[in-house]
Scaffold this active site. Sequence first.
Site, short mmCIF file in Angstrom:
data_model
loop_
_atom_site.label_atom_id
_atom_site.label_comp_id
_atom_site.label_asym_id
_atom_site.label_seq_id
_atom_site.Cartn_x
_atom_site.Cartn_y
_atom_site.Cartn_z
N HIS A 18 -3.82 -5.49 -0.03
CA HIS A 18 -3.48 -5.87 1.35
C HIS A 18 -3.69 -7.14 1.28
O HIS A 18 -4.95 -7.95 1.88
CB HIS A 18 -4.23 -5.13 2.51
N GLU A 77 -2.58 -9.13 3.85
CA GLU A 77 -2.59 -9.67 4.89
C GLU A 77 -4.46 -10.05 5.45
O GLU A 77 -4.67 -10.03 6.31
CB GLU A 77 -2.28 -8.48 6.50
N CYS A 116 1.09 -1.04 -0.07
CA CYS A 116 0.39 0.01 -0.04
C CYS A 116 1.08 1.30 -0.35
O CYS A 116 1.24 2.11 -0.99
CB CYS A 116 -0.99 0.07 1.34
#
Length: 377
Positions: A349, A351, A264
Amino acid sequence: MKAVIALEDGTVFEGLSFTGHGEAIGEIVFNTSMSGYQEVLTDPSYTGQMVVMTYPLIGNYGVNPDDMESAAVHPKAFLVKEYHAIPCNHRARQNLADFLKTYGVLGVEGFDTRALVRHIRTAGAMKAIVSTEDTDPESLVDKAINWQGLIGRDMVERVSCQSPYGWSNNMPVPGTSFETAPGSADALKVVAFDFGIKYNQLRILTDKGCRVQVVPATTDSATVLAMQPDGIFLSNGPGDPAGVAGVVATIRELLGRLPIFGICLGHQMLGLAYGGSTYKLKFGHRGGNQPVKDLHTGKVEITSQNHGFCVDIDTLDPDQVELTHINLNDGSCEGMRHKRYPAFSVQYHPEHAPGPHDAMYLFDRFIELMHKQRRPR
């Protein structure tokens, strides 16, 4: 109580506050996730913004300590169609309204969120204000117009840690060093720059056997190299990457020295370090359902995203930097890698907090790169 939302272009909505009196000003954006509102609220990338949720019912499963992505709530205000005050979930420890009150964040419901989101998609993200204290539309529009906005501002300094810390047992450990961090002696050592880092990035790195040291965004390259890490991780964060002071020069000094993985804002900072530029998207990409194509494999990933700026891939030297991923909605850059140095990054993202798990392989790629580049000890 009555709450008025006013945008800088003169558009006004009326709703009801479910957190009491207050006034907040920021950039108004929307998120398309159907769940994960606690992770959205605790994502530091939302600093300086007010978030509208497109899913109509919010608050029905409450909040709990395990789903925190940072130690605070970062949006200036949280705007929903309908707030559900009584959570129904065995994990809930608090309702959403009390959670927002704890952090001084204004919550508003009872207005046409669909109309507001359609307007933002047409006109673009813009400056806005919401208030229960001043309900005069003309006054509020003037306040929104006169707010300085996010472009060119260093928002990272508001959210980055002030001193290094480690990560153990699913929580930050102040003052931890690689020598005292949990893990085997030969575990990979990762220095993570905190531009507004999300906890799940640290959870994944440690779950995969790494010892992680988080450092402030202002940490210089000499300090990082003196720690003798195996890799550098560049986290997500808020605002305009071009407004963050000093970090680009640090990244340039680290390029080629160690493997680097950026997510990001970290991806955007890498783009600037490569010599490219960034630009502001019309209304950004925020939600857990953004389609991204991996140009190497041809596979499409459904990804979690939260960003308002983007790397302009056309400003980068194609002999040095390769485009690896694109957003299938607008064709924008979602991933890149350096052809000479062990550095790669993605705009989205991986994650998955909140969101799908499609992109978890990127952490494995970072670990493989560190093993490959690791010097004999």
